[in-house]
Design a protein around this motif. Structure first.
Motif, PDB file in Angstrom:
ATOM      1  N   ALA A 101       6.833  13.456 -12.140  1.00  0.00           N
ATOM      2  CA  ALA A 101       8.056  12.647 -12.212  1.00  0.00           C
ATOM      3  C   ALA A 101       9.258  13.373 -11.619  1.00  0.00           C
ATOM      4  O   ALA A 101      10.283  12.748 -11.364  1.00  0.00           O
ATOM      5  N   ALA A 102       9.125  14.684 -11.381  1.00  0.00           N
ATOM      6  CA  ALA A 102      10.263  15.458 -10.876  1.00  0.00           C
ATOM      7  C   ALA A 102      10.586  15.132  -9.426  1.00  0.00           C
ATOM      8  O   ALA A 102      11.707  15.343  -8.975  1.00  0.00           O
ATOM      9  N   VAL A 103       9.603  14.624  -8.687  1.00  0.00           N
ATOM     10  CA  VAL A 103       9.798  14.411  -7.260  1.00  0.00           C
ATOM     11  C   VAL A 103      10.141  12.951  -6.970  1.00  0.00           C
ATOM     12  O   VAL A 103       9.605  12.042  -7.589  1.00  0.00           O
ATOM     13  N   GLN A 104      11.091  12.752  -6.070  1.00  0.00           N
ATOM     14  CA  GLN A 104      11.442  11.409  -5.592  1.00  0.00           C
ATOM     15  C   GLN A 104      11.091  11.328  -4.116  1.00  0.00           C
ATOM     16  O   GLN A 104      11.315  12.277  -3.366  1.00  0.00           O
ATOM     17  N   MET A 105      10.531  10.186  -3.722  1.00  0.00           N
ATOM     18  CA  MET A 105      10.033  10.041  -2.370  1.00  0.00           C
ATOM     19  C   MET A 105      10.400   8.679  -1.799  1.00  0.00           C
ATOM     20  O   MET A 105      10.594   7.718  -2.543  1.00  0.00           O
ATOM     21  N   ALA A 106      10.497   8.612  -0.475  1.00  0.00           N
ATOM     22  CA  ALA A 106      10.645   7.355   0.253  1.00  0.00           C
ATOM     23  C   ALA A 106       9.445   7.219   1.180  1.00  0.00           C
ATOM     24  O   ALA A 106       8.900   8.217   1.647  1.00  0.00           O
ATOM     25  N   ASP A 125       3.257   9.362 -10.523  1.00  0.00           N
ATOM     26  CA  ASP A 125       2.588   9.275 -11.827  1.00  0.00           C
ATOM     27  C   ASP A 125       2.264  10.635 -12.406  1.00  0.00           C
ATOM     28  O   ASP A 125       2.271  10.814 -13.623  1.00  0.00           O
ATOM     29  N   TYR A 126       1.947  11.615 -11.564  1.00  0.00           N
ATOM     30  CA  TYR A 126       1.618  12.935 -12.111  1.00  0.00           C
ATOM     31  C   TYR A 126       2.742  13.948 -11.916  1.00  0.00           C
ATOM     32  O   TYR A 126       2.672  15.069 -12.420  1.00  0.00           O
ATOM     33  N   ILE A 179       0.838  -1.199   0.000  1.00  0.00           N
ATOM     34  CA  ILE A 179       0.000   0.000   0.000  1.00  0.00           C
ATOM     35  C   ILE A 179       0.876   1.254   0.000  1.00  0.00           C
ATOM     36  O   ILE A 179       0.608   2.228  -0.723  1.00  0.00           O
ATOM     37  N   GLY A 180       1.935   1.251   0.786  1.00  0.00           N
ATOM     38  CA  GLY A 180       2.842   2.394   0.821  1.00  0.00           C
ATOM     39  C   GLY A 180       3.453   2.681  -0.540  1.00  0.00           C
ATOM     40  O   GLY A 180       3.539   3.846  -0.963  1.00  0.00           O
ATOM     41  N   LEU A 181       3.860   1.651  -1.247  1.00  0.00           N
ATOM     42  CA  LEU A 181       4.441   1.835  -2.576  1.00  0.00           C
ATOM     43  C   LEU A 181       3.397   2.348  -3.574  1.00  0.00           C
ATOM     44  O   LEU A 181       3.723   3.142  -4.462  1.00  0.00           O
ATOM     45  N   GLU A 182       2.162   1.915  -3.423  1.00  0.00           N
ATOM     46  CA  GLU A 182       1.096   2.402  -4.306  1.00  0.00           C
ATOM     47  C   GLU A 182       0.812   3.874  -4.050  1.00  0.00           C
ATOM     48  O   GLU A 182       0.592   4.651  -4.993  1.00  0.00           O
ATOM     49  N   LEU A 183       0.830   4.292  -2.795  1.00  0.00           N
ATOM     50  CA  LEU A 183       0.637   5.709  -2.470  1.00  0.00           C
ATOM     51  C   LEU A 183       1.757   6.554  -3.080  1.00  0.00           C
ATOM     52  O   LEU A 183       1.510   7.637  -3.629  1.00  0.00           O
ATOM     53  N   LYS A 184       2.974   6.064  -2.979  1.00  0.00           N
ATOM     54  CA  LYS A 184       4.121   6.764  -3.574  1.00  0.00           C
ATOM     55  C   LYS A 184       3.958   6.861  -5.094  1.00  0.00           C
ATOM     56  O   LYS A 184       4.227   7.904  -5.697  1.00  0.00           O
ATOM     57  N   LYS A 185       3.492   5.791  -5.705  1.00  0.00           N
ATOM     58  CA  LYS A 185       3.330   5.757  -7.164  1.00  0.00           C
ATOM     59  C   LYS A 185       2.286   6.781  -7.619  1.00  0.00           C
ATOM     60  O   LYS A 185       2.436   7.396  -8.680  1.00  0.00           O
ATOM     61  N   GLN A 186       1.257   6.986  -6.830  1.00  0.00           N
ATOM     62  CA  GLN A 186       0.218   7.941  -7.206  1.00  0.00           C
ATOM     63  C   GLN A 186       0.783   9.348  -7.331  1.00  0.00           C
ATOM     64  O   GLN A 186       0.344  10.126  -8.175  1.00  0.00           O
ATOM     65  N   VAL A 187       1.759   9.687  -6.502  1.00  0.00           N
ATOM     66  CA  VAL A 187       2.400  10.996  -6.619  1.00  0.00           C
ATOM     67  C   VAL A 187       3.357  11.013  -7.811  1.00  0.00           C
ATOM     68  O   VAL A 187       3.372  11.963  -8.601  1.00  0.00           O
TER      69      VAL A 187
END
Length: 355
Positions: free
Chosen positions: A209-214, A206-207, A196-204
């Motif tokens: 690409a400039a931001v990287q998150m952990a 996807d729209y 679920i955490g990885l899916e939440l990260k992917k949602q950001v």
């Protein structure tokens, strides 16, 4: 409508032209009645032509009025959008403020907090999991709000609004990232929580690409009364994980194990004094002699024997033995003693957390 009226006028003019043509026929030249009709037709023709000019003016005026109306409609639409954006921003700010106070533990879940939550349409699920999306990079470089503060803030605001439009999710701006409360089924395991955490990260991603998150994930699920504790675990997991295992996408609080106990102590004065007492002389020796004994010490503490250290560092076994002896001389201790190795291991981890 003016074009339709002009069409009628044009038809009348054509009929008047036919009447004038008939009246001008030479055989009716002495007919006073037809002469009168011809003069009347001429007057009617002039009047119709004048009226046609007036309709042309009216048509031009109507086009002008239509342009004004369209401009007003655009302004009204833009004002409505601006007001909606302002209202959304105000609502987001109020929700952020309440959730942040609850997450930081500066506000308790008393009756006033529950009332404020209901007013802000925050209806807490029975059980939930807390996640922390920590911003780690921007356009391929390490994250810093000073790089493009407006763009970063826009991404955070958009992400918070999108998450808050999803059922069973609360989102708020938190430190250098986004806090998330996600409704959870009782008994969901660690693998499901990470997914679920990885899916939440992917949602950001996807729209934007400039931001990287952990992703940091709390180790416990619970009810509202445990919210502050879960938030602490989620943020701690992300901060600690990025230091211990950089490059991973998600960090679960349970992965930190004993490190989670040391991490909160790392920035304190006591930790600094402990590091200095335990390995400070070796750090000074490396700095003054431009050597790299500290990394060798780290490998010696982590590895089961010196042979493994030599293989890991691609050095000869005798070289590692020589370095070990030099380290022991500088520190004035024996690395074979368990308590010494234990203290050095703690000091090395505290140092890593402080860097």
């Amino acid at each position: 409508m003016p074009s339709h009226i002009r069409q009628l006028f044009q038809e009348e003019l054509e009929q008047l032209a036919q009447i004038k043509q008939i009246c001008s026929d030479s055989q009716y030249q002495d007919n006073s009645l037809l002469g009168h009709y011809s003069r009347m037709a001429t007057i009617f023709e002039r009047n119709l032509q004048s009226m046609m000019k007036m309709t042309k003016i009216s048509d031009s005026q109507q086009n002008y009025l239509q342009e004004i109306q369209q401009e007003l409609e655009r302004e009204i639409e833009e004002r409505i959008k601006a007001e909606e954006k302002l209202a959304n921003s105000y609502q987001r700010h109020r929700r952020n403020q309440l959730l942040l106070e609850l997450a930081e533990g500066s506000r308790l879940f008393d009756d006033a907090a529950w009332t404020a939550a209901r007013q802000l349409q925050l209806f807490w699920p029975e059980r939930f999991q807390v996640y922390y999306l920590k911003l780690t990079g921007w356009q391929g470089a390490p994250f810093s709000r000073t790089v493009d503060a407006a763009a970063v803030q826009s991404v955070i605001d958009t992400a918070v609004d999108r998450f808050n439009s999803c059922p069973g999710i609360f989102a708020w701006e938190w430190d250098s990232g986004i806090g998330l409360l996600h409704a959870a089924a009782a008994g969901s395991d660690k693998a499901r929580q990470v997914a679920i955490g990885l899916e939440l990260k992917k949602q950001v991603s996807d729209y934007c690409a400039a931001v990287q998150m952990a992703v940091g994930i709390a180790g416990i699920q619970g009810t509202a009364e445990k919210f502050a504790r879960q938030c602490y675990q989620a943020r701690s997991a992300a901060n600690l994980g990025c230091r211990l295992w950089p490059g991973r996408d998600a960090y679960h609080y349970d992965d930190g194990e004993a490190y989670q106990l040391l991490y909160p102590l790392a920035d304190g004065q006591d930790a600094g004094d402990f590091i200095d007492r335990t390995i400070g002389r070796l750090m000074d020796y490396d700095r003054n002699n431009k050597s790299d004994l500290l990394p060798t010490l780290r490998q010696i503490i982590q590895a089961p024997n010196l042979k493994v250290v030599a293989e890991t560092m691609f050095l000869h076994h005798k070289t590692i033995v020589s370095r070990k002896q030099r380290i022991e001389t500088v520190l004035g201790v024996s690395l074979d003693a368990f308590e010494i190795r234990f203290n050095i291991a703690i000091a090395l981890h505290l140092l890593q957390f402080r860097q």
